[in-house]
Design a protein around this motif. Structure first.
Motif, PDB file in Angstrom:
ATOM      1  N   ILE A   1      11.919 -30.189  -4.362  1.00 28.11           N
ATOM      2  CA  ILE A   1      12.169 -29.386  -4.417  1.00 28.11           C
ATOM      3  C   ILE A   1      13.658 -29.062  -4.705  1.00 28.11           C
ATOM      4  CG2 ILE A   1      10.615 -29.131  -2.311  1.00 28.11           C
ATOM      5  CD1 ILE A   1      12.322 -29.246  -0.174  1.00 28.11           C
ATOM      6  N   ASP A   2      13.978 -28.178  -4.574  1.00 27.06           N
ATOM      7  CA  ASP A   2      15.876 -27.047  -5.182  1.00 27.06           C
ATOM      8  C   ASP A   2      16.321 -27.133  -3.296  1.00 27.06           C
ATOM      9  OD1 ASP A   2      18.095 -26.222  -5.361  1.00 27.06           O
ATOM     10  OD2 ASP A   2      16.531 -24.945  -6.747  1.00 27.06           O
ATOM     11  N   LEU A   3      16.531 -28.230  -2.523  1.00 24.08           N
ATOM     12  CA  LEU A   3      17.183 -27.857  -1.542  1.00 24.08           C
ATOM     13  C   LEU A   3      18.530 -26.913  -1.536  1.00 24.08           C
ATOM     14  CD1 LEU A   3      17.022 -32.044  -0.796  1.00 24.08           C
ATOM     15  CD2 LEU A   3      16.101 -30.118   1.099  1.00 24.08           C
ATOM     16  N   LEU A   4      18.768 -26.987  -2.541  1.00 26.02           N
ATOM     17  CA  LEU A   4      20.236 -25.846  -2.372  1.00 26.02           C
ATOM     18  C   LEU A   4      19.793 -24.930  -2.023  1.00 26.02           C
ATOM     19  CD1 LEU A   4      23.226 -27.952  -4.353  1.00 26.02           C
ATOM     20  CD2 LEU A   4      23.401 -27.761  -2.055  1.00 26.02           C
ATOM     21  N   ARG A   5      18.732 -24.430  -3.107  1.00 26.93           N
ATOM     22  CA  ARG A   5      18.141 -23.189  -2.506  1.00 26.93           C
ATOM     23  C   ARG A   5      17.875 -22.506  -1.888  1.00 26.93           C
ATOM     24  NH1 ARG A   5      17.168 -19.022  -7.274  1.00 26.93           N
ATOM     25  NH2 ARG A   5      16.281 -17.606  -6.096  1.00 26.93           N
ATOM     26  N   LEU A   6      16.791 -24.049  -1.238  1.00 26.01           N
ATOM     27  CA  LEU A   6      16.914 -23.453  -0.287  1.00 26.01           C
ATOM     28  C   LEU A   6      17.584 -23.539   1.306  1.00 26.01           C
ATOM     29  CD1 LEU A   6      13.503 -26.229   0.696  1.00 26.01           C
ATOM     30  CD2 LEU A   6      13.501 -23.785   0.499  1.00 26.01           C
ATOM     31  N   ILE A   7      18.274 -23.826   1.291  1.00 31.81           N
ATOM     32  CA  ILE A   7      19.610 -23.792   2.289  1.00 31.81           C
ATOM     33  C   ILE A   7      20.107 -22.774   2.314  1.00 31.81           C
ATOM     34  CG2 ILE A   7      22.124 -24.887   2.957  1.00 31.81           C
ATOM     35  CD1 ILE A   7      20.643 -27.819   1.968  1.00 31.81           C
TER      36      ILE A   7
ATOM     37  N   TRP B   1      18.230 -19.104  11.824  1.00 34.26           N
ATOM     38  CA  TRP B   1      18.013 -19.766  11.281  1.00 34.26           C
ATOM     39  C   TRP B   1      16.772 -20.790  11.130  1.00 34.26           C
ATOM     40  CZ3 TRP B   1      21.464 -22.427   7.355  1.00 34.26           C
ATOM     41  CH2 TRP B   1      20.484 -24.089   6.892  1.00 34.26           C
ATOM     42  N   ASN B   2      16.141 -20.726  12.155  1.00 28.32           N
ATOM     43  CA  ASN B   2      14.734 -21.220  12.531  1.00 28.32           C
ATOM     44  C   ASN B   2      13.910 -19.940  12.490  1.00 28.32           C
ATOM     45  OD1 ASN B   2      15.876 -23.736  12.889  1.00 28.32           O
ATOM     46  ND2 ASN B   2      16.670 -22.513  15.536  1.00 28.32           N
ATOM     47  N   GLU B   3      14.259 -18.843  12.354  1.00 29.46           N
ATOM     48  CA  GLU B   3      12.533 -17.620  11.984  1.00 29.46           C
ATOM     49  C   GLU B   3      11.674 -18.870  11.122  1.00 29.46           C
ATOM     50  OE1 GLU B   3      12.258 -15.335  13.452  1.00 29.46           O
ATOM     51  OE2 GLU B   3      10.798 -14.243  13.223  1.00 29.46           O
ATOM     52  N   TYR B   4      10.543 -17.733  11.349  1.00 31.72           N
ATOM     53  CA  TYR B   4       9.325 -18.609  11.221  1.00 31.72           C
ATOM     54  C   TYR B   4       8.561 -17.407  10.569  1.00 31.72           C
ATOM     55  CZ  TYR B   4       4.579 -20.252   9.790  1.00 31.72           C
ATOM     56  OH  TYR B   4       3.095 -20.968   9.502  1.00 31.72           O
ATOM     57  N   VAL B   5       8.268 -16.637  11.808  1.00 32.70           N
ATOM     58  CA  VAL B   5       6.780 -14.920  11.465  1.00 32.70           C
ATOM     59  C   VAL B   5       7.352 -14.398  10.224  1.00 32.70           C
ATOM     60  CG1 VAL B   5       6.584 -13.202  12.468  1.00 32.70           C
ATOM     61  CG2 VAL B   5       6.940 -15.512  14.220  1.00 32.70           C
TER      62      VAL B   5
ATOM     63  N   LEU C   1       5.343 -13.674   5.774  1.00 36.02           N
ATOM     64  CA  LEU C   1       4.796 -12.241   5.894  1.00 36.02           C
ATOM     65  C   LEU C   1       5.727 -11.781   5.069  1.00 36.02           C
ATOM     66  CD1 LEU C   1       5.097 -11.152   9.233  1.00 36.02           C
ATOM     67  CD2 LEU C   1       3.004 -11.197   8.316  1.00 36.02           C
ATOM     68  N   ILE C   2       6.670 -11.865   4.753  1.00 34.72           N
ATOM     69  CA  ILE C   2       7.996 -11.543   3.844  1.00 34.72           C
ATOM     70  C   ILE C   2       7.937 -11.981   2.420  1.00 34.72           C
ATOM     71  CG2 ILE C   2      10.107  -9.714   2.815  1.00 34.72           C
ATOM     72  CD1 ILE C   2       8.753  -8.540   4.943  1.00 34.72           C
ATOM     73  N   LEU C   3       8.393 -13.714   2.683  1.00 39.87           N
ATOM     74  CA  LEU C   3       8.879 -14.397   1.077  1.00 39.87           C
ATOM     75  C   LEU C   3       7.423 -15.062   1.155  1.00 39.87           C
ATOM     76  CD1 LEU C   3      11.937 -15.742   2.783  1.00 39.87           C
ATOM     77  CD2 LEU C   3      11.728 -13.679   1.655  1.00 39.87           C
ATOM     78  N   LYS C   4       6.473 -14.538  -0.005  1.00 40.02           N
ATOM     79  CA  LYS C   4       5.747 -14.964  -0.739  1.00 40.02           C
ATOM     80  C   LYS C   4       5.605 -16.169  -1.911  1.00 40.02           C
ATOM     81  CE  LYS C   4       2.824 -13.155   1.918  1.00 40.02           C
ATOM     82  NZ  LYS C   4       2.850 -14.385   3.098  1.00 40.02           N
ATOM     83  N   ASP C   5       7.269 -16.001  -2.806  1.00 35.21           N
ATOM     84  CA  ASP C   5       7.409 -16.646  -3.923  1.00 35.21           C
ATOM     85  C   ASP C   5       8.316 -17.975  -3.483  1.00 35.21           C
ATOM     86  OD1 ASP C   5       8.499 -17.149  -6.874  1.00 35.21           O
ATOM     87  OD2 ASP C   5       9.759 -15.483  -6.716  1.00 35.21           O
ATOM     88  N   LYS C   6       7.764 -19.058  -3.865  1.00 32.84           N
ATOM     89  CA  LYS C   6       8.494 -20.313  -3.901  1.00 32.84           C
ATOM     90  C   LYS C   6       9.998 -20.404  -3.941  1.00 32.84           C
ATOM     91  CE  LYS C   6       5.045 -23.812  -2.681  1.00 32.84           C
ATOM     92  NZ  LYS C   6       4.573 -24.975  -3.723  1.00 32.84           N
ATOM     93  N   SER C   7      10.384 -19.897  -5.169  1.00 33.35           N
ATOM     94  CA  SER C   7      12.002 -19.641  -5.221  1.00 33.35           C
ATOM     95  C   SER C   7      12.563 -18.997  -3.163  1.00 33.35           C
ATOM     96  CB  SER C   7      12.585 -19.060  -6.267  1.00 33.35           C
ATOM     97  OG  SER C   7      11.692 -17.047  -6.313  1.00 33.35           O
ATOM     98  N   SER C   8      12.006 -17.804  -3.072  1.00 31.75           N
ATOM     99  CA  SER C   8      13.222 -17.331  -2.714  1.00 31.75           C
ATOM    100  C   SER C   8      12.267 -18.405  -0.410  1.00 31.75           C
ATOM    101  CB  SER C   8      12.488 -16.118  -1.938  1.00 31.75           C
ATOM    102  OG  SER C   8      10.946 -15.704  -1.456  1.00 31.75           O
ATOM    103  N   PHE C   9      11.884 -19.036  -0.731  1.00 33.51           N
ATOM    104  CA  PHE C   9      11.848 -19.495   0.907  1.00 33.51           C
ATOM    105  C   PHE C   9      13.089 -20.130   1.458  1.00 33.51           C
ATOM    106  CE2 PHE C   9       7.015 -21.538   0.336  1.00 33.51           C
ATOM    107  CZ  PHE C   9       6.539 -20.285   0.100  1.00 33.51           C
ATOM    108  N   THR C  10      12.605 -20.144   2.647  1.00 37.13           N
ATOM    109  CA  THR C  10      13.956 -20.683   3.804  1.00 37.13           C
ATOM    110  C   THR C  10      13.217 -21.611   3.804  1.00 37.13           C
ATOM    111  OG1 THR C  10      12.576 -19.356   5.585  1.00 37.13           O
ATOM    112  CG2 THR C  10      14.168 -18.345   4.851  1.00 37.13           C
ATOM    113  N   LEU C  11      13.961 -23.054   4.351  1.00 35.56           N
ATOM    114  CA  LEU C  11      13.448 -24.083   5.527  1.00 35.56           C
ATOM    115  C   LEU C  11      12.721 -24.308   6.022  1.00 35.56           C
ATOM    116  CD1 LEU C  11      17.301 -25.105   5.770  1.00 35.56           C
ATOM    117  CD2 LEU C  11      15.569 -26.557   3.721  1.00 35.56           C
ATOM    118  N   PRO C  12      12.377 -23.323   7.014  1.00 36.69           N
ATOM    119  CA  PRO C  12      10.870 -23.296   7.931  1.00 36.69           C
ATOM    120  C   PRO C  12       9.712 -23.820   7.308  1.00 36.69           C
ATOM    121  CG  PRO C  12      12.641 -22.406   9.164  1.00 36.69           C
ATOM    122  CD  PRO C  12      13.444 -22.285   7.506  1.00 36.69           C
TER     123      PRO C  12
END
Lengths: 296, 272
Positions: free
Chosen positions: B62-68, B203-207, B211-222
């Protein structure tokens, strides 16, 4: 005088409007729109919505899956009250009145898991409680006992999912309750020491009644926030299974809305949730007088 | 006798510390073990054959820098948005008098605990209508809908003497100046700690990300971590633990620096 009055009025509006606009657009209008959607049969995508009156509501109480989920929600509330309210309350009483040393260290340490994501918590518990490769199963094997696969049992799954949220909010609720205990006047507590009243009696007769308001606040918080917190481990570990056995009203609303595309059913469930929330809010304002009015 | 009993309570409290912290300790330690070691020596805190391989594997998958960056950017927008709107609103409630103040405040504060399910469908529709699905602002906006800041800032403003602000007003000093030159400097510790709490929560938000981020390149860490947890078993735990370890560094670091202020603000949120 008049010009400064109207200038003040302008400033008041200017200062309040950023918050007001966000709350209006992302909170107030959505609540009303959810209410509107609850009277329709819709799939979130199609251009037409069919008006069905109260059908979405009647189906909540007649459909067996919905009834199961509502029942689970009550089980969740009871468990969360024990784990996230009664136990932290008991521990905060001990730290406040029954020990002298290290009070602050406990506060600092207990709070640490509150810093971490519930997804991390869910991952950790699915490791610890993993029936094949987890440490608990490993230790139990030494005694010749096997850890059952708890995701197959709705009762065990509910307990585990509650424990995950307990790991996260225990310290947070502990800090809130401990602060509440700190606001009890010291002279009252000293007086009971002089009269050599046993400490557990002092707690029961003086501390608990005086601390009623903050305790009630944490109690409401435990129900409203706890059910939302449990959403994350449900979504990560069980997805509500086995057969809706670990689902609650929050997860079921989400499932209806974004997995099954039954927008009307989801909205009706959301409206019911909102009504329960309003009752709790009313109770809190009645019980915790003064809490809401510190702008004066 | 009393000393003896206090000792008993300390044993209980220390046990609670262990239960709360040991999972995290094992998580960090297992993230430096090979998959085999993590199974055969799972309770060994110091890894027998320490390895970075889980971290390098993650870096390849995974693209760690992008996720962070995604997570940081979202949390930063939420934090700044909530701090600014909260400060202005708290100032208005504290130092302006206007009609219906008590009621407006009551409505603002009551929204804090509105369950997310009540607003998630319309908010999803709005975010998708304004083309913000899969974007940081799109996932930040619904999170900004939170009046906790107002409550906490009002509480913090209690320690500024009201007479000081009144006399500055009489001297004709504008509210902007008072806010910028008096309130913000005095409240700096509160602003930092409240900001830290907002940042950690987001930073920890999951919900909302779910709902809003479906595209893997926009994912957050959780969300990325969730992909490493399999509900059917077969999770590669050392790998998931390595990602979790990366995730908890930021909140832990913030807590280490601002621990006292953060705990104070948390306490204030429950006080009347």
């Amino acid at each position: 005088m008049n010009s400064s009055g109207s200038k003040n009025k302008f400033l008041t509006i200017a200062y309040l409007s950023p918050t007001a606009v966000i709350l209006l657009v992302f909170m107030v209008i959505p609540i009303l729109y959810t209410l509107y959607l609850s009277f329709f049969d819709w799939n979130l995508i199609s251009p037409t919505k069919n008006f069905v009156g109260l059908e979405n509501y009647t189906s909540i109480f007649t459909d067996s899956v919905n009834r199961k989920v509502l029942l689970n929600t009550i089980v969740y509330i009871l468990l969360l009250l024990i784990l996230n309210f009664i136990i932290p309350y008991f521990i905060s009483l001990i730290v406040k009145f029954f020990i002298n040393k290290m009070k602050n260290s406990y506060k600092i340490i207990f709070f640490i898991p509150s810093l971490f994501s519930l997804v991390v918590g869910a991952m950790l518990f699915s490791w610890i409680m993993n029936p094949i490769s987890g440490p608990v199963a490993f230790l139990m094997r030494h005694f010749g006992v096997a850890l059952p696969n708890w995701t197959n049992s709705s009762a065990m799954a509910i307990v585990m999912l509650c424990l995950i949220t307990n790991w996260k909010v225990f310290g947070y609720n502990f800090v809130l309750l401990l602060t509440g205990l700190g606001s009890i006047p010291q002279n009252i507590i000293d007086a009971t020491k002089i009269d050599s009243i046993p400490r557990w009696k002092m707690v029961r007769d003086i501390v608990l009644p005086l601390n009623k308001s903050i305790a009630f606040y944490v109690l409401i918080l435990t129900i409203v926030q706890g059910l939302q917190y449990v959403f994350t481990p449900i979504s990560v570990i069980t997805q509500g299974g086995p057969y809706y056995g670990s689902s609650n009203i929050f997860y079921h609303t989400y499932l209806n809305a974004f997995v099954l595309y039954k927008t009307g059913n989801a909205s009706a469930l959301a409206v019911i949730t909102f009504l329960v929330f309003l009752i709790l809010l009313y109770l809190e304002m009645k019980f915790v007088e003064g809490r809401m009015g510190n702008c004066e | 006798m009393n000393k003896f009993r206090e000792g008993g309570w300390h044993i209980l409290l220390l046990l609670i510390c262990l239960v709360l912290l040991l999972p995290v300790v094992f998580m960090i330690s297992n993230s430096f073990k090979t998959l085999q070691d993590s199974y055969h020596s799972m309770l060994q805190i110091i890894p027998l054959h320490p390895t970075f391989s889980n971290y390098t594997t993650l870096g390849r998958q995974i693209d760690l820098l992008r996720l962070i960056w995604n997570t940081f950017f979202m949390a930063a927008i939420v934090t700044l948005g909530k701090l600014i709107t909260g400060l202005f609103a708290a100032y208005a409630f504290k130092y302006f008098s206007f009609k219906g103040k008590k009621w407006i405040y009551l409505i603002f504060v009551s929204t804090i605990f509105v369950p997310f399910t009540v607003i998630m469908i319309p908010n999803y529709l709005v975010i998708s209508k304004i083309n913000l699905l899969n974007t940081a602002p799109g996932v930040a906006l619904p999170q900004m809908c939170d009046a906790t800041g107002i409550m906490l800032f009002l509480k913090a403003m209690d320690k500024i003497p009201k007479s000081l602000i009144e006399s500055l007003k009489i001297d004709g000093i504008s509210s902007h100046m008072i806010l910028k030159d008096i309130i913000i400097p005095i409240l700096r510790p509160s602003i930092i700690s409240i900001g830290a709490i907002f940042f950690i929560n987001s930073w920890n938000e999951y919900v909302w990300p779910t709902l809003i981020l479906k595209d893997k390149s926009s994912f957050t860490l959780p969300l990325a971590l969730q992909n490493y947890i399999s509900s059917e078993g077969g999770t590669n735990f050392p790998l998931a633990m390595a990602l979790s370890t990366i995730m908890i560094i930021v909140p832990l670091f913030i807590y280490l620096i601002f621990q006292r202020y953060i705990l104070n603000s948390i306490s204030n949120s429950g006080l009347k």
